[in-house]
Design a protein around this motif. Structure first.
Motif: not given
Length: 148
Positions: A56-58, A107-112, A140-144
């Protein structure tokens, strides 16, 4: 003297115009695709995403689930199927999140672009909800950046 004031006014107007150009668009006016393009999408092997934690993006970054599959839905768009909810994986259900709404965070995926409440309202992904992409295919996957 008047020329000096005109120069100062011209410089002020140029600075104001530059500042206005740098001002981000009002929230909610960009589509998921436009937001995703701003995250510098990188090529990633599908197989490298399977099993990654989805955060989660917190600042506390709680784990929302794990990536179960990457599918191409009937409309031709790519979705990340996440095993969402439950306790320690028990009672979780698959949901399909558009790839444009996620980004790599180390190494994770975040839902933004969706809150946990919105994700809870997502319907369960069905077996006929898309075609699984092969592990060696690249998407293609974005970066955060970290949220803290």
């Amino acid at each position: 003297m008047p020329l000096r004031y005109a120069s100062i006014l011209a410089i002020g107007l140029l600075c104001a115009a530059g500042a206005a150009a740098d001002t981000p668009a009002a929230p909610g006016t960009l589509t998921l695709s436009e937001k995703s393009a701003r995250r510098f999408p990188q090529p990633v092997r599908v197989g490298d995403l399977i099993g990654r934690r989805v955060l989660e993006p917190v600042p506390a970054q709680p784990v929302l689930g794990r990536v179960a599959a990457i599918v191409r839905n009937p409309q031709g768009h790519i979705d990340v199927v996440v095993r969402y909810g439950g306790l320690l994986g028990l009672g979780s259900r698959p949901i399909a999140v558009p790839v444009e709404a996620v980004a790599l965070l180390g190494e994770h995926v975040a839902v933004l672009d969706f809150t946990p409440d919105q994700l809870s309202a997502f319907p369960s992904a069905s077996a006929d909800g898309g075609t699984a992409l092969p592990a060696d295919e690249r998407i293609r996957v974005g970066l955060t950046k970290p949220f803290h």
